[in-house]
Write a protein that holds these residues in place. Structure first.
Motif, PDB file in Angstrom:
ATOM      1  N   ALA A  70      -4.405   2.582  -6.822  1.00 29.96           N
ATOM      2  CA  ALA A  70      -3.683   3.848  -6.672  1.00 29.96           C
ATOM      3  C   ALA A  70      -2.322   3.640  -6.026  1.00 29.96           C
ATOM      4  CB  ALA A  70      -4.521   4.818  -5.846  1.00 29.96           C
ATOM      5  N   SER A  71      -2.194   2.591  -5.210  1.00 33.91           N
ATOM      6  CA  SER A  71      -0.920   2.293  -4.552  1.00 33.91           C
ATOM      7  C   SER A  71       0.065   1.589  -5.470  1.00 33.91           C
ATOM      8  CB  SER A  71      -1.169   1.415  -3.321  1.00 33.91           C
ATOM      9  OG  SER A  71      -1.710   0.160  -3.720  1.00 33.91           O
ATOM     10  N   PRO A 130       6.576  -2.590 -11.799  1.00 35.81           N
ATOM     11  CA  PRO A 130       7.226  -1.265 -11.909  1.00 35.81           C
ATOM     12  C   PRO A 130       8.051  -0.959 -10.670  1.00 35.81           C
ATOM     13  CG  PRO A 130       4.899  -1.027 -11.349  1.00 35.81           C
ATOM     14  CD  PRO A 130       5.118  -2.476 -11.648  1.00 35.81           C
ATOM     15  N   ASP A 131       9.052  -0.127 -10.855  1.00 32.90           N
ATOM     16  CA  ASP A 131       9.885   0.310  -9.734  1.00 32.90           C
ATOM     17  C   ASP A 131       9.121   1.377  -8.955  1.00 32.90           C
ATOM     18  OD1 ASP A 131      11.773   1.131  -7.963  1.00 32.90           O
ATOM     19  OD2 ASP A 131      13.260   1.707  -9.447  1.00 32.90           O
ATOM     20  N   LEU A 132       8.748   1.055  -7.706  1.00 33.80           N
ATOM     21  CA  LEU A 132       7.954   1.988  -6.897  1.00 33.80           C
ATOM     22  C   LEU A 132       8.814   2.716  -5.882  1.00 33.80           C
ATOM     23  CD1 LEU A 132       4.818  -0.254  -6.234  1.00 33.80           C
ATOM     24  CD2 LEU A 132       5.129   1.488  -7.992  1.00 33.80           C
ATOM     25  N   SER A 133      10.148   2.558  -5.980  1.00 31.44           N
ATOM     26  CA  SER A 133      11.024   3.195  -4.995  1.00 31.44           C
ATOM     27  C   SER A 133      11.113   4.704  -5.222  1.00 31.44           C
ATOM     28  CB  SER A 133      12.405   2.582  -5.054  1.00 31.44           C
ATOM     29  OG  SER A 133      12.989   2.756  -6.332  1.00 31.44           O
TER      30      SER A 133
END
Length: 270
Positions: free
Chosen positions: A230-231, A267-270
């Protein structure tokens, strides 16, 4: 050198694709004069095909004693389904490797080798060493006695035989790498307890199922992504084959990569 003679240590690549991992293993396999334990013949994994029809897969979601969380179990179960969809025969595996057995093997083995080396390296510079390492060295020092290395070897024999017996009836074992998706970055678990599903756990001995296969070290293990938590962090699955049977482990890895491809960039998690 000395670490080439430690049978818990292995040369293993980290790559983005199974094919790249196969290529790297091929390039580093075969006899080498500086590695007395090296095998005489090189591998030829780059020509493998992702063929798993009829392959017998033993699935264990917790190796009988590990506090694996639901999202990790779900990801590993999905990997098993992906193999089943390609014709593999997946069965729930009756295999228990108790955490305490692995702790005994780990502390006895590392107490006589890696920890002893660390203690010599940091002598007089303990203030420069992180808290986790100091806590680990203190635990191993407390466990150490004249017979601890031999007793650890006895435990290793028990663990390895259980795994080898499970592999008599299965071509590979499929199981999680870790009990949780990831440890939180920047947390000092010597000061803050690790809570898993409401229970306090040891941040090393209760979490890392991968260490089981440092013990059963003649079984090749390939780890591939099985999904994401999930994170957003990847969840890995271990593919464990019979002793020295790298080809089967890699064929299963190729089949999983084909069935459940993963992105080559995070993936970009920002």
């Amino acid at each position: 050198g000395a670490w080439g003679r430690d049978d818990w240590s292995r040369v293993g690549p980290i790559t983005r694709t199974v094919a790249d991992a196969a290529l790297m293993v091929d390039l580093t396999s075969g006899r080498h004069v500086r590695d007395h334990f090296s095998l005489p013949g090189p591998t030829n994994l780059v020509d493998l095909r992702p063929e798993v029809k009829g392959l017998r897969v033993g699935l264990s979601l917790d190796l009988g004693d590990w506090p694996v969380v639901a999202e990790v179990k779900a990801a590993v179960s999905d990997a098993a389904r992906a193999l089943e969809e390609q014709g593999a025969i997946v069965e729930t595996l009756d295999l228990t490797i108790e955490r305490d057995l692995v702790r005994q093997a780990s502390n006895g083995h590392n107490g006589g080798l890696f920890a002893a080396s660390c203690e010599a390296e940091i002598a007089g510079r303990e203030d420069d060493v992180n808290a986790y390492t100091l806590a680990w060295l203190a635990e191993l020092a407390g466990d150490r006695d004249d017979m601890s290395f031999f007793k650890a070897r006895e435990v290793e024999a028990v663990i390895s035989e259980r795994i080898d017996r499970a592999l008599l009836d299965h071509d590979v074992i499929l199981c999680p790498v870790m009990a949780i998706p990831a440890l939180d970055a920047g947390v000092d678990y010597t000061q803050q307890p690790l809570i898993v599903d409401g229970v306090e756990r040891d941040s090393f001995h209760d979490i890392h199922l991968a260490e089981v296969f440092n013990v059963a070290n003649r079984c090749p293990v390939l780890v591939v992504p099985a999904g994401r938590g999930a994170s957003g962090v990847p969840i890995g699955v271990q593919i464990v084959a019979r002793g020295y049977d790298e080809a089967t482990a890699f064929a299963v890895g190729l089949a999983l990569e084909q069935a459940r491809p993963w992105p080559l960039l995070a993936p970009d998690l920002s």
